[in-house]
Scaffold this motif. Sequence first.
Motif, PDB file in Angstrom:
ATOM      1  N   THR A  21      12.073  31.075   9.576  1.00 33.47           N
ATOM      2  CA  THR A  21      11.146  30.530   8.582  1.00 33.47           C
ATOM      3  C   THR A  21      11.424  31.149   7.221  1.00 33.47           C
ATOM      4  O   THR A  21      11.485  32.375   7.089  1.00 33.47           O
ATOM      5  CB  THR A  21       9.689  30.812   8.982  1.00 33.47           C
TER       6      THR A  21
ATOM      7  N   GLY B 204       8.030  17.198  10.760  1.00 34.95           N
ATOM      8  CA  GLY B 204       7.733  18.599  10.494  1.00 34.95           C
ATOM      9  C   GLY B 204       8.453  19.118   9.250  1.00 34.95           C
ATOM     10  O   GLY B 204       9.493  18.590   8.840  1.00 34.95           O
TER      11      GLY B 204
ATOM     12  N   PRO C 145       4.005  21.464  11.773  1.00 32.80           N
ATOM     13  CA  PRO C 145       4.692  20.697  12.811  1.00 32.80           C
ATOM     14  C   PRO C 145       4.812  19.210  12.544  1.00 32.80           C
ATOM     15  O   PRO C 145       5.697  18.539  13.067  1.00 32.80           O
ATOM     16  CB  PRO C 145       3.850  20.964  14.063  1.00 32.80           C
TER      17      PRO C 145
ATOM     18  N   TRP D 185       5.497  27.078   8.942  1.00 35.66           N
ATOM     19  CA  TRP D 185       5.941  25.851   9.594  1.00 35.66           C
ATOM     20  C   TRP D 185       4.765  24.911   9.814  1.00 35.66           C
ATOM     21  O   TRP D 185       3.734  25.303  10.344  1.00 35.66           O
ATOM     22  CB  TRP D 185       6.605  26.155  10.925  1.00 35.66           C
TER      23      TRP D 185
ATOM     24  N   LYS E   3       5.707  18.469  19.028  1.00 34.78           N
ATOM     25  CA  LYS E   3       5.924  19.652  19.858  1.00 34.78           C
ATOM     26  C   LYS E   3       7.200  20.400  19.486  1.00 34.78           C
ATOM     27  O   LYS E   3       7.356  21.580  19.810  1.00 34.78           O
ATOM     28  CB  LYS E   3       5.979  19.253  21.337  1.00 34.78           C
ATOM     29  N   ASN E   4       8.123  19.716  18.828  1.00 33.84           N
ATOM     30  CA  ASN E   4       9.384  20.365  18.460  1.00 33.84           C
ATOM     31  C   ASN E   4       9.157  21.456  17.427  1.00 33.84           C
ATOM     32  O   ASN E   4       8.392  21.285  16.485  1.00 33.84           O
ATOM     33  CB  ASN E   4      10.365  19.340  17.909  1.00 33.84           C
ATOM     34  N   LYS E   5       9.836  22.567  17.610  1.00 33.50           N
ATOM     35  CA  LYS E   5       9.745  23.679  16.667  1.00 33.50           C
ATOM     36  C   LYS E   5      11.113  23.965  16.067  1.00 33.50           C
ATOM     37  O   LYS E   5      12.141  23.700  16.701  1.00 33.50           O
ATOM     38  CB  LYS E   5       9.203  24.924  17.376  1.00 33.50           C
TER      39      LYS E   5
ATOM     40  N   TYR F  66       8.506  22.869   6.309  1.00 32.64           N
ATOM     41  CA  TYR F  66       7.963  24.149   5.873  1.00 32.64           C
ATOM     42  C   TYR F  66       7.147  23.931   4.601  1.00 32.64           C
ATOM     43  O   TYR F  66       7.448  23.050   3.792  1.00 32.64           O
ATOM     44  CB  TYR F  66       9.080  25.146   5.576  1.00 32.64           C
TER      45      TYR F  66
ATOM     46  N   LYS G 203      13.160  21.062   7.438  1.00 38.10           N
ATOM     47  CA  LYS G 203      13.665  22.039   8.389  1.00 38.10           C
ATOM     48  C   LYS G 203      15.192  22.012   8.470  1.00 38.10           C
ATOM     49  O   LYS G 203      15.817  21.025   8.093  1.00 38.10           O
ATOM     50  CB  LYS G 203      13.073  21.810   9.768  1.00 38.10           C
TER      51      LYS G 203
ATOM     52  N   THR H  68      14.475  25.836  14.944  1.00 42.95           N
ATOM     53  CA  THR H  68      15.273  26.876  15.605  1.00 42.95           C
ATOM     54  C   THR H  68      15.664  27.992  14.652  1.00 42.95           C
ATOM     55  O   THR H  68      15.975  29.104  15.074  1.00 42.95           O
ATOM     56  CB  THR H  68      16.540  26.261  16.212  1.00 42.95           C
TER      57      THR H  68
ATOM     58  N   TYR I  18      -3.023  26.512   9.835  1.00 44.46           N
ATOM     59  CA  TYR I  18      -1.562  26.553   9.715  1.00 44.46           C
ATOM     60  C   TYR I  18      -1.068  27.731   8.878  1.00 44.46           C
ATOM     61  O   TYR I  18       0.122  27.851   8.613  1.00 44.46           O
ATOM     62  CB  TYR I  18      -1.037  25.244   9.115  1.00 44.46           C
TER      63      TYR I  18
ATOM     64  N   GLU J 233       0.011  16.470  17.255  1.00 46.49           N
ATOM     65  CA  GLU J 233       1.057  17.286  16.631  1.00 46.49           C
ATOM     66  C   GLU J 233       2.395  17.117  17.348  1.00 46.49           C
ATOM     67  O   GLU J 233       2.453  16.940  18.566  1.00 46.49           O
ATOM     68  CB  GLU J 233       0.667  18.761  16.659  1.00 46.49           C
TER      69      GLU J 233
END
Length: 379
Positions: free
Chosen positions: A65, A108, A73, A71, A58-60, A110, A379, A62, A285, A56
């Motif tokens: 949502t 990644g 990933p 979300w 690692k960035n999420k 939504y 995103k 900012t 998820y 996966e």
Amino acid sequence: MKNKTFWIFGLLTLSIISITYGYTKFLHVSKKEAAVQECHETPNLSDSSEFKPTIENKNKPTGKTPKGMVWIPGGEFSMGSNVEDESLCSIKGVTKDAAPIHRVYVDGYYMDETEVTNEEFEKFVKATGYVTVAEQKPTKKEFPTANEEDLITGSVVFTPTSSAVNLNNFLQWWRYEPGADWRHPEGPQSSIKGKDKYPVVHVVYEDAEAYAKWAGKRLPTEAEWEFAARGGKSGNLYAWGNDLKPKGKFQANIYQGHFPIKDGDTGEDGFKGIAPTKQYAPNAYGLYDIAGNVWEWVHDWYSVDYYKSLAESDKITRNPQGPDAYYDPNDTAEIKRVHRGGSFLCTDQYCTRYMVGTRGKGEIRSAANHVGFRCVKNK
């Protein structure tokens, strides 16, 4: 109306979505036949070592949502299926379009936590005046041999048979129903009153695409859909794990009992027919009904050998958008895009495509009462 029967069945053929596999198995007509038809809770599998771990991102994000979305990933994963049979009753070879397993990377994004509901679709229609394909009168250009009086609005509706039938002819349990559409899922006398939270059905690909554009979203690619459905796990049979009924409980709205006989669905999973959204636990998820309930349109054209072409490149495919065109040598007349997830009509006797890596397909302007969609957003 001498052409009426011909025309209606012509349209019906176009409209039977994702299930035109031409099986020759029989339902349980007698104890002898039941003994011959071997059904299992675990399918026949090829080498599971083809699946490698999911990695996966690692960035999420900012930002906040979007409402009703979760979300996903993205990352690198093994896509496809090693299931050798179409059903748990040993119908052979039909899942070959989901092989070989191959490595894919997706960014990644939504994703809608549920299939788009009647309530959500109604807001779109009220805001835009949109008219779905099922609500539009067919034209002579589409059906040049039909009489004018036979060109009537409608869609395809599942119709159980009165007794056990040979499963090699799907026309036995589907009918073209004049006046059937998203507002009238079973025909003009039916309605969606009190069914705001049910998934919208009788939508074709362009209907789903139009809604997504209005909502500021888009349809997922097939790779995005499968990455999300797997929930970060690698090689599982189902979106929830490897057991069809963990602790004896069904995790999705699928068909139990004798298909497609009237009153044959036992409703052991809690529902006979379509169900409201969020009736089962979400996957890892946070996605509901990613298996069963209704098939879901995705972006990709359907090509029977697309996975083979990706695997032959011997590279990790990044953000695949699907093949450039539709291809199915067994059916060159209909232009199709991919469906995913299976529906409330998927059964161990006929179609187990609620298994997470398997695929469906649908003619792009054909609708039915077991097909819907969900959307994604960058995103």
